[in-house]
Design an enzyme around this catalytic site. Structure first.
Site, short mmCIF file in Angstrom:
data_model
loop_
_atom_site.label_atom_id
_atom_site.label_comp_id
_atom_site.label_asym_id
_atom_site.label_seq_id
_atom_site.Cartn_x
_atom_site.Cartn_y
_atom_site.Cartn_z
N ARG A 88 0.96 -1.56 0.11
CA ARG A 88 0.23 0.03 -0.28
C ARG A 88 0.90 1.08 -0.22
O ARG A 88 2.22 1.25 0.33
CB ARG A 88 -0.86 0.23 1.20
CG ARG A 88 -2.05 -0.69 1.21
CD ARG A 88 -3.39 -0.58 0.24
NE ARG A 88 -4.45 -1.18 0.33
CZ ARG A 88 -4.37 -2.50 -0.58
NH1 ARG A 88 -3.55 -2.57 -1.52
NH2 ARG A 88 -5.81 -2.94 -0.18
N GLU A 95 -3.41 7.93 -3.99
CA GLU A 95 -3.85 7.28 -5.67
C GLU A 95 -5.21 7.69 -5.49
O GLU A 95 -5.94 7.91 -5.10
CB GLU A 95 -3.88 5.70 -5.48
CG GLU A 95 -2.95 4.92 -5.02
CD GLU A 95 -2.70 3.55 -5.04
OE1 GLU A 95 -3.82 3.08 -5.37
OE2 GLU A 95 -2.05 2.48 -4.49
N HIS A 125 -1.59 0.87 -9.25
CA HIS A 125 -2.25 -0.14 -9.33
C HIS A 125 -2.78 -1.18 -9.88
O HIS A 125 -3.80 -1.36 -9.57
CB HIS A 125 -3.24 0.60 -7.70
CG HIS A 125 -2.96 -0.33 -6.57
ND1 HIS A 125 -3.49 0.36 -5.62
CD2 HIS A 125 -3.33 -2.05 -6.41
CE1 HIS A 125 -3.57 -0.52 -4.42
NE2 HIS A 125 -3.48 -1.66 -5.42
O1 A2R Z 1 3.98 -9.47 10.85
P1 A2R Z 1 2.90 -10.69 11.28
O2 A2R Z 1 3.91 -11.70 11.30
O3 A2R Z 1 1.78 -10.59 11.21
O4 A2R Z 1 3.41 -11.13 9.69
C1 A2R Z 1 2.46 -9.84 8.71
C2 A2R Z 1 3.04 -9.42 8.33
N1 A2R Z 1 2.67 -7.59 8.91
C3 A2R Z 1 3.50 -7.14 9.23
N2 A2R Z 1 4.84 -6.72 9.24
C4 A2R Z 1 5.88 -5.55 9.49
N3 A2R Z 1 5.13 -5.10 10.86
C5 A2R Z 1 3.64 -5.01 10.54
N4 A2R Z 1 2.93 -3.45 11.52
C6 A2R Z 1 3.21 -5.99 10.40
N5 A2R Z 1 1.71 -6.54 10.37
C7 A2R Z 1 2.10 -7.37 9.26
O5 A2R Z 1 2.53 -9.18 7.31
C8 A2R Z 1 2.36 -11.27 7.43
O6 A2R Z 1 2.62 -11.85 7.09
C9 A2R Z 1 2.12 -9.86 6.00
C10 A2R Z 1 0.79 -10.04 5.57
O7 A2R Z 1 0.18 -11.26 5.28
P2 A2R Z 1 -1.18 -11.64 4.61
O8 A2R Z 1 -2.39 -11.69 6.32
O9 A2R Z 1 -0.79 -13.06 4.51
O10 A2R Z 1 -1.53 -10.73 4.10
P3 A2R Z 1 -1.14 -10.62 2.12
O11 A2R Z 1 -2.59 -11.58 1.45
O12 A2R Z 1 -0.18 -11.65 1.50
O13 A2R Z 1 -1.44 -9.38 1.69
C11 A2R Z 1 -0.53 -8.47 1.88
C12 A2R Z 1 -0.93 -7.29 1.97
C13 A2R Z 1 -2.47 -6.48 1.49
O14 A2R Z 1 -2.92 -6.97 3.26
C14 A2R Z 1 -2.82 -5.49 0.38
O15 A2R Z 1 -2.46 -4.19 1.47
C15 A2R Z 1 -1.64 -5.65 -0.69
O16 A2R Z 1 -0.69 -7.01 0.62
O17 A2R Z 1 -1.56 -6.46 -1.67
#
Ligand code: A2R
Length: 317
Positions: free
Chosen positions: A233, A262, A280
Site C-alpha cells: 500500500r 491514488e 495499482h
Molecule cells: O507481522 P506478522 O507476523 O503478523 O506478519 C504479517 C506481516 N505484517 C507485518 N510485518 C511487519 N510489521 C507489521 N506491522 C506488520 N503487519 C503485518 O505482513 C504477514 O506475514 C504479512 C501479511 O500477510 P497476509 O495477512 O497473509 O496478507 P497477504 O494476503 O499476503 O496480503 C498483504 C497485503 C494486502 O493487505 C494488500 O495491502 C497488499 O498485500 O496487496
C-alpha cells in the site's frame, strides 16, 4: 429475490452486481442523486455491505447509520479501508478476497522487479522513440548476486519468495513473527532487513500499524545500489523520503504499484528515470478480478444461507 438488503456504496464489476441483484435487494448508492437521503431512508434494512476502496471508510461512523448490518464483504485482500476492529466490537463479520489473488500479485511483483532492475519500460521507450538507430541502450543493473528482502512474508510474500527461488537470489524477510519453518533468513526490524539486502519488496497490509514502515532510515540502510519495490500500500512507504532517496542517490531505483494518494502520483516521481510506475495493477487481470468478485458474492450468499463466511479477516474470524 429475497428481502435481504445489501448496500453497495461504489461500483463493482457488472457480474458482481448481476449476481447480487439476482439473489438480494441491492442498493446501488453511487447511482442515487442524493446518496445521503437515500441511505437515511434505506439504512434500517441493510444487512450486508459490498465494499471496495472506492466506497470510502467503513468505520464506526457508517456502522452507526446501519443498525442491522451483519457483514461487510470487501472486494480486495487489503482491507485498510475498513475498521475491522470496530466491526468485531459490534459483532459485524468482515470478509476479504484472500486466496484468489496471491499468485497474480506475486507475478506482478516479479514483473515489476525485473522491469525496474533491467529498465524494461525505459528500453521500450528507447525503441519507440527511434533512439536504437543512434546507438545501443545503456547497460543496466542486474539481479545477479543480489539479496532480496521481503517485508511481510504472508500469503503473497511467500508466493513472491517461491518465485524468487527460481531466480537464484538470496532471500531474507522481516515481519513481526519469526517463522523458522519458512526457510529464509529472518531480520527483526525493517532497518536490519534493508541493511542485509539490496532489493526490498514491501507486501504487508496497509493501515496504521505499517504506516511509513519504509522510512528514510530503511532507505538509507538499503543503500546506493538498493532497489525498492512496493506492491503493498502507498501508506507503507514515506513517499517524501522515497522521492528524496531516489533524487539524491541514497537508493538506485524503485518500482511502485501503489502510492500515498491514488490515483495521484507526485510529479517529481513521474519525472524520474530511475523509477517504474504502475497504476495499482497487483490483482488487475480479468480472470483474477472475476474470481475476487465471485468471492464477494459467495461470502454474502454463504453468510445469509448458512450464517458462515468463507474468508473472514482475522479480526472477525
Ligand atoms: O507481522 P506478522 O507476523 O503478523 O506478519 C504479517 C506481516 N505484517 C507485518 N510485518 C511487519 N510489521 C507489521 N506491522 C506488520 N503487519 C503485518 O505482513 C504477514 O506475514 C504479512 C501479511 O500477510 P497476509 O495477512 O497473509 O496478507 P497477504 O494476503 O499476503 O496480503 C498483504 C497485503 C494486502 O493487505 C494488500 O495491502 C497488499 O498485500 O496487496
Amino acid at each position: 429475490m429475497t428481502e435481504t438488503h445489501i448496500l453497495m456504496p461504489a461500483p463493482m464489476p457488472a457480474a458482481v452486481i448481476a449476481a447480487l441483484d439476482a439473489r438480494f435487494t441491492l442498493h446501488r448508492l453511487w447511482e442515487q442523486p442524493d446518496p445521503d437521503a437515500y441511505l437515511a431512508e434505506h439504512a434500517p434494512a441493510i444487512r450486508g455491505l459490498a465494499a471496495n476502496t472506492l466506497a470510502g471508510r467503513v468505520d464506526d461512523a457508517l456502522f452507526d447509520r446501519l443498525p442491522a448490518l451483519e457483514i461487510v464483504a470487501n472486494f480486495g485482500v487489503g482491507y485498510d479501508n475498513i475498521d475491522a476492529q470496530a466491526a468485531a466490537a459490534r459483532g459485524i463479520m468482515v470478509t476479504n478476497t484472500s486466496g484468489v489473488l496471491d499468485a497474480e500479485v506475486a507475478d506482478l511483483a516479479l514483473g515489476l522487479l525485473l522491469a525496474t532492475v533491467r529498465r524494461l519500460p525505459q528500453a521500450d521507450r528507447y525503441v519507440r522513440e527511434g533512439r536504437w538507430e543512434q546507438g545501443s541502450f545503456p547497460l543496466s543493473p542486474t539481479l545477479r548476486g543480489r539479496t532480496v528482502g521481503i517485508l511481510g512474508l504472508g500469503a503473497i510474500g511467500q508466493q513472491i519468495a517461491r518465485r524468487l527461488e527460481g531466480f537464484d537470489v538470496a532471500i531474507a524477510y522481516h515481519q513481526r513473527t519469526r517463522r523458522d519453518d519458512r526457510g529464509y533468513t529472518y531480520h527483526d526490524t525493517p532497518v536490519a532487513l534493508a541493511a542485509a539486502c539490496d532489493v526490498l519488496i514491501a507486501i504487508v497490509p496497509g493501515g496504521a500499524a505499517t504506516r511509513h514502515l519504509v522510512n528514510a532510515a530503511v532507505l538509507e540502510a538499503l543503500g546506493k545500489d538498493g532497489i525498492f519495490i512496493n506492491v503493498a500500500r502507498g501508506s507503507v512507504a514515506d513517499e517524501a523520503a522515497l522521492i528524496a532517496a531516489l533524487r539524491e542517490g541514497t537508493i538506485l531505483a524503485a518500482g511502485l504499484d501503489v502510492y500515498a494518494d491514488e490515483p495521484h502520483v507526485p510529479a517529481e516521481l513521474r519525472a524520474m528515470d530511475n523509477v517504474v510506475l504502475l497504476p495499482h495493477l497487483g490483482s488487475a487481470s480479468e480472470q483474477t478480478r472475476a474470481a475476487m468478485g465471485q468471492l464477494v458474492v459467495d461470502n454474502l450468499v454463504s453468510w445469509f444461507d448458512t450464517g458462515k463466511a468463507l474468508t473472514a479477516v482475522p479480526e472477525t474470524a
